[in-house]
Design an enzyme around this catalytic site. Structure first.
Site, short mmCIF file in Angstrom:
data_model
loop_
_atom_site.label_atom_id
_atom_site.label_comp_id
_atom_site.label_asym_id
_atom_site.label_seq_id
_atom_site.Cartn_x
_atom_site.Cartn_y
_atom_site.Cartn_z
N GLU A 1 13.57 -13.34 -107.59
CA GLU A 1 14.33 -14.35 -106.85
C GLU A 1 13.86 -14.41 -105.39
O GLU A 1 13.18 -13.50 -104.91
CB GLU A 1 15.82 -13.98 -106.90
N ASP B 1 10.24 -10.45 -118.55
CA ASP B 1 11.57 -9.98 -118.16
C ASP B 1 12.53 -9.86 -119.35
O ASP B 1 12.23 -10.30 -120.46
CB ASP B 1 12.17 -10.91 -117.09
#
Ligand code: PGA
Length: 245
Positions: free
Chosen positions: A143, A67
Site C-alpha cells: 500500500e 500475496d
C-alpha cells in the site's frame, strides 16, 4: 517501460497470454510470479484454452504468487490459494508442489515472510512477474507509504483496498484487515515484469504511473526504475493520458 496499447479487456488478456506462452515455450522451467484479482482472470482463461488446444506444458514451471490474506483457510473461496487453484492450477498440468503462495495462516508470520523470500531466492528468483495495479497504486498488497526496500511482509490493508475487494465477499466486514505480501524489493528482483491494466477505474493510477514522480506514496512508481517492464493497458485505462512513446 514498454507500453502496449490494446482495445479492451479481452485483447489485453489475449496479448498477455501470447507473451507468457512465448516465454514458457522458450524456457519450460521458467519461474513465474502470478497475481490474483479481477485483472489476470482473462489471462488465466487464455492460458487454459491454449493448454487444452495446443498442449503448452507447465510441468516444469514454478510459480510464486504475490500475496494472501492473513487468517484465511486455503479452502475458503476468497483465499488466493483457492482463487489460483480454481482460475488456473486445476486446469493445467503444473505439479501442485511447484505452485507457491505465502501462507496466511503460519504460526509465525515474521518467519513466514523470511521463508517466502528465501524460497524464491533458493529456486533461482522470478523470471517474469505478472502484476496488476490498485487504484491507489499498490502492487501486490504494498500500500502507499510502503518502503521501496521492503521484503515480503505483513500489511494492514487500506480501507479503499478492502472496499475494492468487498465485491467478492458477503459484506465489507468479512474482508480481512491484514495480508502477507511479497515486498516491493522482492518484486523488483524479478528479471521481467508484465503489468496488466484495464478499465476506467485504473486511469488515474495510469496517469500517476506514467506522468507522476517516483514516490513511496505511489508504490507502482518504482517500476520506472526496473530495466524490463512491459505494460499492457486498454483504451479505458489510458483514456485522456498522453503516451510518450
Ligand atoms: P484488480 O486488482 O485486478 O481486482 O483490479 C488489482 C490490484 O489490486 O492489484
Amino acid at each position: 517501460m514498454n507500453i502496449i496499447q490494446v482495445k479492451d479487456y479481452a485483447e489485453m488478456s489475449k496479448k498477455a497470454a501470447e507473451l507468457l506462452i512465448k516465454k514458457v515455450k522458450a524456457n519450460p522451467s521458467i519461474n513465474l510470479g502470478l497475481a490474483t484479482g479481477g485483472t489476470p482472470k482473462g489471462l488465466y482463461k487464455e492460458l487454459i484454452h491454449d493448454h487444452t488446444q495446443n498442449g503448452t506444458s507447465y510441468q516444469k514451471v514454478t510459480t510464486f504468487n504475490l500475496d494472501e490474506y492473513i487468517g484465511m483457510k486455503a479452502n475458503n473461496p476468497n483465499s488466493y490459494h483457492y482463487y489460483m487453484a480454481d482460475a488456473l492450477f486445476n486446469h493445467i498440468d503444473i505439479p501442485a508442489q511447484h505452485t507457491h503462495l505465502p501462507n496466511g495462516r503460519a504460526q509465525n508470520n515474521e518467519q513466514e515472510c523470511i521463508r517466502y523470500d528465501q524460497l524464491i531466492d533458493s529456486l533461482g528468483g522470478i523470471d517474469l512477474q505478472v502484476l496488476g495495479i490498485g487504484q491507489n497504486g499498490h502492487i501486490g498488497f504494498n500500500e502507499p507509504g510502503t518502503p521501496f526496500h521492503s521484503p515480503t511482509h505483513i500489511v494492514k490493508l487500506e480501507e479503499s483496498t478492502r472496499q475494492a475487494n468487498a465485491r467478492y465477499f458477503n459484506s465489507i466486514d468479512e474482508v480481512p484487515t491484514h495480508a502477507i505480501t511479497m515486498g516491493i524489493s522482492s518484486i523488483m528482483k524479478s528479471k521481467e515484469i508484465l503489468l496488466l491494466v484495464s478499465g476506467e477505474s485504473k486511469s488515474e493510477a495510469m496517469q500517476k504511473l506514467l506522468h507522476g514522480e517516483i514516490s513511496e506514496d505511489f508504490p507502482a512508481s518504482i517500476l520506472k526504475n526496473h530495466p524490463c517492464v512491459t505494460i499492457i493497458a486498454d483504451q479505458k485505462a489510458l483514456s485522456g493520458i498522453l503516451i510518450n512513446s
